[in-house]
Motif scaffolding. Structure first.
Motif, PDB file in Angstrom:
ATOM      1  N   HIS A   1       0.847  -1.192   0.000  1.00 18.03           N
ATOM      2  CA  HIS A   1       0.000   0.000   0.000  1.00 18.03           C
ATOM      3  C   HIS A   1       0.884   1.244   0.000  1.00 18.03           C
ATOM      4  O   HIS A   1       1.776   1.368   0.841  1.00 18.03           O
ATOM      5  CB  HIS A   1      -0.898   0.017   1.234  1.00 18.03           C
ATOM      6  CG  HIS A   1      -1.913  -1.076   1.242  1.00 18.03           C
ATOM      7  ND1 HIS A   1      -3.108  -0.978   0.584  1.00 18.03           N
ATOM      8  CD2 HIS A   1      -1.905  -2.295   1.822  1.00 18.03           C
ATOM      9  CE1 HIS A   1      -3.795  -2.085   0.757  1.00 18.03           C
ATOM     10  NE2 HIS A   1      -3.091  -2.905   1.503  1.00 18.03           N
ATOM     11  N   GLU A   2       0.628   2.140  -0.943  1.00 16.40           N
ATOM     12  CA  GLU A   2       1.376   3.398  -1.031  1.00 16.40           C
ATOM     13  C   GLU A   2       0.429   4.535  -0.646  1.00 16.40           C
ATOM     14  O   GLU A   2      -0.459   4.886  -1.423  1.00 16.40           O
ATOM     15  CB  GLU A   2       1.934   3.600  -2.441  1.00 16.40           C
ATOM     16  CG  GLU A   2       2.940   2.545  -2.870  1.00 16.40           C
ATOM     17  CD  GLU A   2       4.203   2.521  -2.019  1.00 16.40           C
ATOM     18  OE1 GLU A   2       4.569   3.568  -1.433  1.00 16.40           O
ATOM     19  OE2 GLU A   2       4.824   1.448  -1.948  1.00 16.40           O
ATOM     20  N   PRO A   3       0.595   5.102   0.555  1.00 15.33           N
ATOM     21  CA  PRO A   3      -0.317   6.164   1.001  1.00 15.33           C
ATOM     22  C   PRO A   3       0.042   7.530   0.426  1.00 15.33           C
ATOM     23  O   PRO A   3       1.199   7.803   0.107  1.00 15.33           O
ATOM     24  CB  PRO A   3      -0.128   6.159   2.514  1.00 15.33           C
ATOM     25  CG  PRO A   3       1.290   5.711   2.701  1.00 15.33           C
ATOM     26  CD  PRO A   3       1.567   4.740   1.572  1.00 15.33           C
ATOM     27  N   SER A   4      -0.994   8.375   0.301  1.00 19.38           N
ATOM     28  CA  SER A   4      -0.778   9.768  -0.105  1.00 19.38           C
ATOM     29  C   SER A   4      -1.873  10.631   0.492  1.00 19.38           C
ATOM     30  O   SER A   4      -2.920  10.135   0.906  1.00 19.38           O
ATOM     31  CB  SER A   4      -0.777   9.891  -1.639  1.00 19.38           C
ATOM     32  OG  SER A   4      -2.022   9.502  -2.166  1.00 19.38           O
ATOM     33  N   HIS A   5      -1.608  11.926   0.531  1.00 25.96           N
ATOM     34  CA  HIS A   5      -2.585  12.924   0.985  1.00 25.96           C
ATOM     35  C   HIS A   5      -3.109  12.650   2.397  1.00 25.96           C
ATOM     36  O   HIS A   5      -4.286  12.870   2.673  1.00 25.96           O
ATOM     37  CB  HIS A   5      -3.762  13.037   0.005  1.00 25.96           C
ATOM     38  CG  HIS A   5      -3.361  13.165  -1.427  1.00 25.96           C
ATOM     39  ND1 HIS A   5      -2.674  14.253  -1.900  1.00 25.96           N
ATOM     40  CD2 HIS A   5      -3.515  12.330  -2.480  1.00 25.96           C
ATOM     41  CE1 HIS A   5      -2.442  14.096  -3.193  1.00 25.96           C
ATOM     42  NE2 HIS A   5      -2.932  12.938  -3.559  1.00 25.96           N
ATOM     43  N   MET A   6      -2.252  12.159   3.294  1.00 27.81           N
ATOM     44  CA  MET A   6      -2.709  11.832   4.637  1.00 27.81           C
ATOM     45  C   MET A   6      -2.847  13.100   5.472  1.00 27.81           C
ATOM     46  O   MET A   6      -1.932  13.914   5.554  1.00 27.81           O
ATOM     47  CB  MET A   6      -1.741  10.858   5.318  1.00 27.81           C
ATOM     48  CG  MET A   6      -2.332  10.236   6.573  1.00 27.81           C
ATOM     49  SD  MET A   6      -1.306   8.932   7.308  1.00 27.81           S
ATOM     50  CE  MET A   6      -1.473   7.624   6.112  1.00 27.81           C
ATOM     51  N   THR A   7      -4.029  13.254   6.065  1.00 24.70           N
ATOM     52  CA  THR A   7      -4.286  14.362   6.979  1.00 24.70           C
ATOM     53  C   THR A   7      -4.972  13.813   8.215  1.00 24.70           C
ATOM     54  O   THR A   7      -5.576  12.739   8.180  1.00 24.70           O
ATOM     55  CB  THR A   7      -5.176  15.447   6.338  1.00 24.70           C
ATOM     56  OG1 THR A   7      -6.439  14.877   6.008  1.00 24.70           O
ATOM     57  CG2 THR A   7      -4.543  16.039   5.094  1.00 24.70           C
ATOM     58  N   GLY A   8      -4.885  14.564   9.286  1.00 21.02           N
ATOM     59  CA  GLY A   8      -5.504  14.122  10.524  1.00 21.02           C
ATOM     60  C   GLY A   8      -6.093  15.275  11.304  1.00 21.02           C
ATOM     61  O   GLY A   8      -5.683  16.427  11.149  1.00 21.02           O
TER      62      GLY A   8
END
Length: 128
Positions: A70-77
Motif C-alpha cells: 500500500h502506497e499512502p498519499s494525501h494523509m491528513t488528521g
C-alpha cells in the motif's frame, strides 16, 4: 509542538506501521495496533471484526515484502477529542486506488495508539 499535532503525528506513525508488510504478516505486531473493539468496512464492503482481521491480515494484499504494498498519499488528521484522532488518506496498490478513513484512540492503560475503526472506499478508474 502542540498536543494536537503530537496526537495526529502519533496516529499517522501507527497507521504507517500497520501498512508495513512485516507488521501485517505478524499477528502479534498487528495486535499492538488494533483496538480490541476494532471494526472495519473494507473496500469490498465486507465488515471485519478484530478477530477476523487478525486472522486474515497476513493473507491480504500488502502483507509480504515480495509483493506490492500500500502506497499512502494525501494523509491528513484531526483531533476529534483528547486521545481520538481521525485520519483520511488515499492508497494505491497494484493500480487500484482506495480512499481511507481511520479512527485512532489512545489506550488508557498503556497510552498506545490503536486503530478503532477503518473505512475503505474504492475510487473508480478515471476519477480524480
Amino acid at each position: 509542538m502542540s498536543d494536537e499535532t503530537e496526537q495526529v503525528e502519533a496516529a499517522v506513525a501507527a497507521e504507517l506501521r500497520l501498512m508495513d508488510p512485516a507488521v501485517r504478516a505478524s499477528r502479534e505486531r498487528a495486535m499492538d495496533l488494533l483496538d480490541p473493539e476494532f471494526v472495519e468496512v473494507g473496500a469490498s464492503g465486507r465488515r471485519w471484526t478484530y478477530d477476523e482481521m487478525l486472522a486474515a491480515l497476513p493473507e491480504l494484499a500488502g502483507a509480504t515484502g515480495r509483493g506490492p504494498r500500500h502506497e499512502p498519499s494525501h494523509m491528513t488528521g484531526a483531533v476529534l477529542a483528547p486521545g481520538l484522532v481521525h485520519l483520511t488518506y488515499e492508497t494505491a496498490l497494484g493500480g487500484r486506488r482506495v480512499r481511507r478513513s481511520s479512527l485512532w484512540r489512545r489506550s488508557g492503560d498503556t497510552g498506545d495508539w490503536r486503530m478503532y475503526y477503518h473505512q475503505a472506499t474504492p475510487v473508480p478508474p478515471g476519477r480524480p
